[in-house]
Design an enzyme around this catalytic site. Structure first.
Site, PDB file in Angstrom:
ATOM      1  N   LYS A   1       0.823  -1.213   0.000  1.00 57.25           N
ATOM      2  CA  LYS A   1       0.000   0.000   0.000  1.00 57.25           C
ATOM      3  C   LYS A   1       0.854   1.258   0.000  1.00 57.25           C
ATOM      4  O   LYS A   1       0.382   2.335  -0.363  1.00 57.25           O
ATOM      5  CB  LYS A   1      -0.949  -0.011   1.193  1.00 57.25           C
ATOM      6  CG  LYS A   1      -2.080  -1.031   1.066  1.00 57.25           C
ATOM      7  CD  LYS A   1      -3.376  -0.398   0.598  1.00 57.25           C
ATOM      8  CE  LYS A   1      -4.318  -1.430   0.021  1.00 57.25           C
ATOM      9  NZ  LYS A   1      -5.555  -0.858  -0.527  1.00 57.25           N
TER      10      LYS A   1
ATOM     11  N   ASP B   1      -8.646   0.560   6.597  1.00 56.41           N
ATOM     12  CA  ASP B   1      -8.590  -0.470   7.633  1.00 56.41           C
ATOM     13  C   ASP B   1      -7.150  -0.665   8.094  1.00 56.41           C
ATOM     14  O   ASP B   1      -6.841  -1.605   8.804  1.00 56.41           O
ATOM     15  CB  ASP B   1      -9.260  -1.771   7.193  1.00 56.41           C
ATOM     16  CG  ASP B   1      -8.962  -2.133   5.758  1.00 56.41           C
ATOM     17  OD1 ASP B   1      -7.862  -1.806   5.291  1.00 56.41           O
ATOM     18  OD2 ASP B   1      -9.831  -2.746   5.107  1.00 56.41           O
TER      19      ASP B   1
HETATM   20  C1  LIG Z   1      -2.110  -6.226   3.173  1.00 55.52           C
HETATM   21  C2  LIG Z   1      -3.212  -6.005   2.214  1.00 55.52           C
HETATM   22  N1  LIG Z   1      -3.372  -6.862   1.199  1.00 55.52           N
HETATM   23  C3  LIG Z   1      -4.336  -6.695   0.282  1.00 55.52           C
HETATM   24  C4  LIG Z   1      -5.222  -5.638   0.372  1.00 55.52           C
HETATM   25  C5  LIG Z   1      -6.310  -5.530  -0.646  1.00 55.52           C
HETATM   26  O1  LIG Z   1      -6.229  -4.379  -1.402  1.00 55.52           O
HETATM   27  P1  LIG Z   1      -7.533  -3.776  -2.089  1.00 55.52           P
HETATM   28  O2  LIG Z   1      -8.393  -3.191  -0.988  1.00 55.52           O
HETATM   29  O3  LIG Z   1      -6.999  -2.765  -3.029  1.00 55.52           O
HETATM   30  O4  LIG Z   1      -8.248  -4.899  -2.744  1.00 55.52           O
HETATM   31  C6  LIG Z   1      -5.084  -4.717   1.408  1.00 55.52           C
HETATM   32  C7  LIG Z   1      -5.999  -3.579   1.534  1.00 55.52           C
HETATM   33  O5  LIG Z   1      -5.921  -2.788   2.452  1.00 55.52           O
HETATM   34  C8  LIG Z   1      -4.066  -4.903   2.354  1.00 55.52           C
HETATM   35  O6  LIG Z   1      -3.875  -4.047   3.370  1.00 55.52           O
END
Ligand SMILES: Cc1ncc(COP(=O)(O)O)c(C=O)c1O
Length: 398
Positions: free
Chosen positions: A83, A131
């Site tokens: 992120k 989150d």
């Molecule tokens: C560690 C992690 N993996 C995957 C995701 C999934 O990303 P997205 O919300 O863009 O689908 C998030 C989203 O916050 C995340 O924090």
């Protein structure tokens, strides 16, 4: 083809996905030029380096694959998740466009990062809902440019994640309700106060900023493709919250391999399986409730429409699975199997790999997706120990 599973988990083959050789209309939402610009900017940040790509051959042998190729985002800047590439990049782009409008001249992002415009930016405010990991990226970006950050979190975001954002100078507001409620409230409050919303999810009329965010994520996929050095995985497993990461990786695969792309499978927690429900219905579906899952980064009940436009064409399969799959897999990765390197994988990082394991062990699913001993699967381990207390509790539990 759909298999409702036993209710605890389920999988489906997306009937609408483009067949090999067919044009992929949705993939055009994200562009090679957007990726090029994101790469030019992000690769000039201090401490930028591609994250490692591990071959987990011990685990692959145990699970019945030819190879498991693991892109390890635990090493991504000081944020320890992919992120970092999205929210912070979008904050910098927004700061640039705010200053250009205000000062009436072209401004380089590098000069903003160098602190040349701190005075003009000190009262400019960026707002988002999160989150955890997206908010951390936004807070990190606002610290780079020297502006304010106001970040909304929902009831079950951990204290550790809240404090990490505050550590970058953000004001964090905890609301009643779930992730989707926090997204809505942040947008309403920002509108009233004149703050700029830098969201990782999109909604009708709000797409340009999440497009920047996703162009940032594409760099992770581009790094992985370069590290594969010409080898093409047979399958790519991607965990989904609102779908931004999955769409960014899928679009990068489509740009690179076109019709010859790997089979792309998206995995979610059963408690927050909005992409699965959307694929099943063939149109965006909202999953209500508290969305409470150990995989905190994936606790979204509403898909990003922008991401869905990509995934409806390029997402070949969708899986939802229970939280109980997560801790044993985190421990397995932490210890390393059969001589594999030890990997720090946070709760949300293992969802895609957990889906690969479930599908491989189910003969009907394995046949539907062509998963077998010859499969070389690519996994995006999207976070490390982003909540170290929780991570240690899980990994050291018997
Ligand atoms: C560690 C992690 N993996 C995957 C995701 C999934 O990303 P997205 O919300 O863009 O689908 C998030 C989203 O916050 C995340 O924090």
């Amino acid at each position: 083809m759909t298999n409702a599973g036993d209710g605890e988990w389920g999988w489906l083959v997306n009937p609408a996905a483009a067949l090999p050789g067919q044009a992929v209309p949705g993939a055009g939402v994200l562009s090679a030029d957007g990726l090029r610009q994101a790469k030019a900017e992000i690769s000039s940040w201090d401490d930028y380096a591609p994250t490692p790509l591990h071959h987990l051959s011990g685990l692959a042998a145990e699970l019945g694959f030819a190879d498991i190729i693991y892109k390890d985002e635990s090493a991504r800047f000081e944020l320890q998740s992919f992120k970092a590439l999205g929210g912070a990049y979008a904050v910098l782009r927004q700061a640039q466009s705010y200053l250009q409008d205000r000062l009436g001249k072209a401004i380089a992002i590098a000069d903003i990062r160098a602190g040349d415009y701190r005075r003009q930016l000190q009262d400019w405010t960026v707002c988002t809902a999160t989150d955890g990991n997206h908010g951390r990226s936004v807070a990190w970006g606002t610290r780079m440019v020297g502006c304010r950050a106001i970040i909304y979190i929902h009831a079950t975001v951990s204290e550790g994640r809240k404090q990490a954002m505050e550590g970058f100078g953000a004001e964090v507001r905890r609301i009643d309700g779930n992730y989707d409620d926090s997204v809505r409230l942040a947008a309403v409050d920002a509108d009233a106060a004149g703050w700029i919303v830098v969201s990782d999810t999109s909604w009708p009329g709000y797409e340009a900023i999440p497009t920047d965010v996703m162009h940032g994520y594409m760099l992770m996929a581009e790094e992985a493709i370069a590290q594969l050095a010409g080898q093409r995985p047979s399958h790519v497993f991607l965990q989904g919250g609102v779908g931004g990461m999955a769409a960014a990786v899928a679009a990068t695969c489509d740009l690179h391999w076109g019709a010859d792309r790997p089979c792309i499978i998206i995995a979610e927690p059963s408690e927050a399986a909005c992409l699965y429900a959307t694929a099943d219905a063939g149109r965006p579906v909202v999953v209500p409730g508290d969305l409470d899952t150990l995989m905190a980064g994936l606790a979204a009940g509403e898909v990003s429409p922008l991401a869905w436009r990509v995934l409806q064409d390029v997402g070949d399969g969708f899986v939802h699975l229970p939280d109980r799959d997560v801790p044993p897999l985190m421990r397995k990765l932490a210890h390393g199997i059969g001589g594999d390197v030890a990997v720090v994988a946070g709760e949300s990082a293992v969802c895609g790999l957990a889906a690969a394991i479930r599908l491989r062990a189910n003969p009907q699913a394995a046949a539907a997706f062509g998963l077998d001993d010859a499969s070389r699967i690519l996994i995006f381990g999207s976070e490390g120990a982003t909540d170290p207390v929780l991570y240690n509790e899980i990994v050291t539990a018997a």
